[in-house]
Design an enzyme around this catalytic site. Structure first.
Site, mmCIF file in Angstrom:
data_model
loop_
_atom_site.group_PDB
_atom_site.id
_atom_site.type_symbol
_atom_site.label_atom_id
_atom_site.label_comp_id
_atom_site.label_asym_id
_atom_site.label_seq_id
_atom_site.Cartn_x
_atom_site.Cartn_y
_atom_site.Cartn_z
ATOM 1 N N ARG A 1 -18.098 7.052 2.363
ATOM 2 C CA ARG A 1 -16.765 6.486 2.153
ATOM 3 C C ARG A 1 -16.356 6.561 0.698
ATOM 4 N NH1 ARG A 1 -14.817 2.006 0.106
ATOM 5 N NH2 ARG A 1 -16.888 1.076 -0.156
ATOM 6 N N VAL A 2 -15.096 6.909 0.466
ATOM 7 C CA VAL A 2 -14.480 6.747 -0.847
ATOM 8 C C VAL A 2 -13.311 5.787 -0.676
ATOM 9 C CG1 VAL A 2 -15.190 8.975 -1.778
ATOM 10 C CG2 VAL A 2 -13.060 8.815 -0.476
ATOM 11 N N SER A 3 -12.910 5.138 -1.764
ATOM 12 C CA SER A 3 -11.889 4.101 -1.648
ATOM 13 C C SER A 3 -10.468 4.640 -1.588
ATOM 14 C CB SER A 3 -11.999 3.122 -2.827
ATOM 15 O OG SER A 3 -13.247 2.468 -2.800
ATOM 16 N N LYS A 4 -10.229 5.814 -2.166
ATOM 17 C CA LYS A 4 -8.872 6.347 -2.251
ATOM 18 C C LYS A 4 -8.732 7.631 -1.436
ATOM 19 C CE LYS A 4 -8.109 4.408 -6.870
ATOM 20 N NZ LYS A 4 -7.763 4.719 -8.286
ATOM 21 N N GLN B 1 -11.102 10.731 -5.799
ATOM 22 C CA GLN B 1 -12.524 10.400 -5.713
ATOM 23 C C GLN B 1 -13.218 11.420 -4.807
ATOM 24 O OE1 GLN B 1 -12.311 6.362 -4.219
ATOM 25 N NE2 GLN B 1 -12.512 5.516 -6.274
#
Length: 210
Positions: free
Chosen positions: A9-12, A17
């Site tokens: 998972r990446v936040s953006k 990212q």
């Protein structure tokens, strides 16, 4: 046949990212990136992540879920504890490759011990919240006010939720909207595969007793 299932998972979602570092680490750990990798581009505070939901549904008895760091699964301790608790009941392992949670590997005795400590901390946090809530309600009643939200889960909704959660195509956000309940309420009573949790069983037992 058991499998190693990866989640990253990446936040953006704007491409700022990169997920490559996580993919490389998961591949090195033995995850088949083409068939057994699930990803999200969303905040770890959200529990309505489509990639994570698909990953949890894809896991089978004896599989191991592998993540780069524990915070890739989420940033809420209680959510993590509930998630790993469900995996454990289904005989699914969790392995964390790096970061503060790197000692967690629930397929080993030491890893299960570390997770038990996490679970204890989550229970302590939950007890503190309950204690503060009770104190707040008592203070409100002393001032002539009542508090608390209405109870939204019903036996009928519970049975519908069980049936829907047992189907792979079910979208949790849509189910919650249809039933008029929050995601937190849903998972309090029903697990990811439609299995009854303790509160759900208690609700049905109370109904039978009437």
């Amino acid at each position: 046949m058991t499998a190693l299932i990866g989640y990253a998972r990446v936040s953006k979602a704007d491409g700022s990212q990169a997920i490559d570092l996580q993919r490389d680490a998961l591949a090195k750990a033995g995850v088949d990136l083409e068939h057994h990798l699930y990803t999200d581009a969303a905040s770890g505070k959200r529990d309505d992540r489509l990639g994570l939901e698909a990953c949890i549904k894809a896991l089978r008895h004896g599989d191991t879920l592998i993540v780069w760091k524990l915070d890739r699964l989420g940033r809420d301790l209680r959510h993590l504890v509930n998630l790993v608790g469900d995996l454990t009941k289904r005989n699914i392992g969790l392995k964390v490759l790096a970061g503060e949670g790197a000692s967690i590997d629930t397929t080993t005795a030491n890893g299960r011990l570390v997770f038990a400590i996490f679970a204890g901390l989550a229970e302590f946090e939950r007890d503190l919240i309950v204690e503060r809530t009770k104190a707040g309600l008592a203070a409100a009643r002393a001032r002539g006010r009542s508090g608390g939200r209405p109870f939204k889960m019903t036996p009928a909704k519970l049975r519908l939720a069980q049936a829907a959660m047992g189907k792979p195509e079910t979208k949790v956000a849509e189910l919650c909207a249809e039933l008029g309940i929050t995601r937190q309420t849903l998972y309090r009573f029903v697990g990811p595969k439609g299995e009854l949790r303790i509160d759900g069983q208690r609700m049905l037992d109370r109904r039978k007793a009437k």
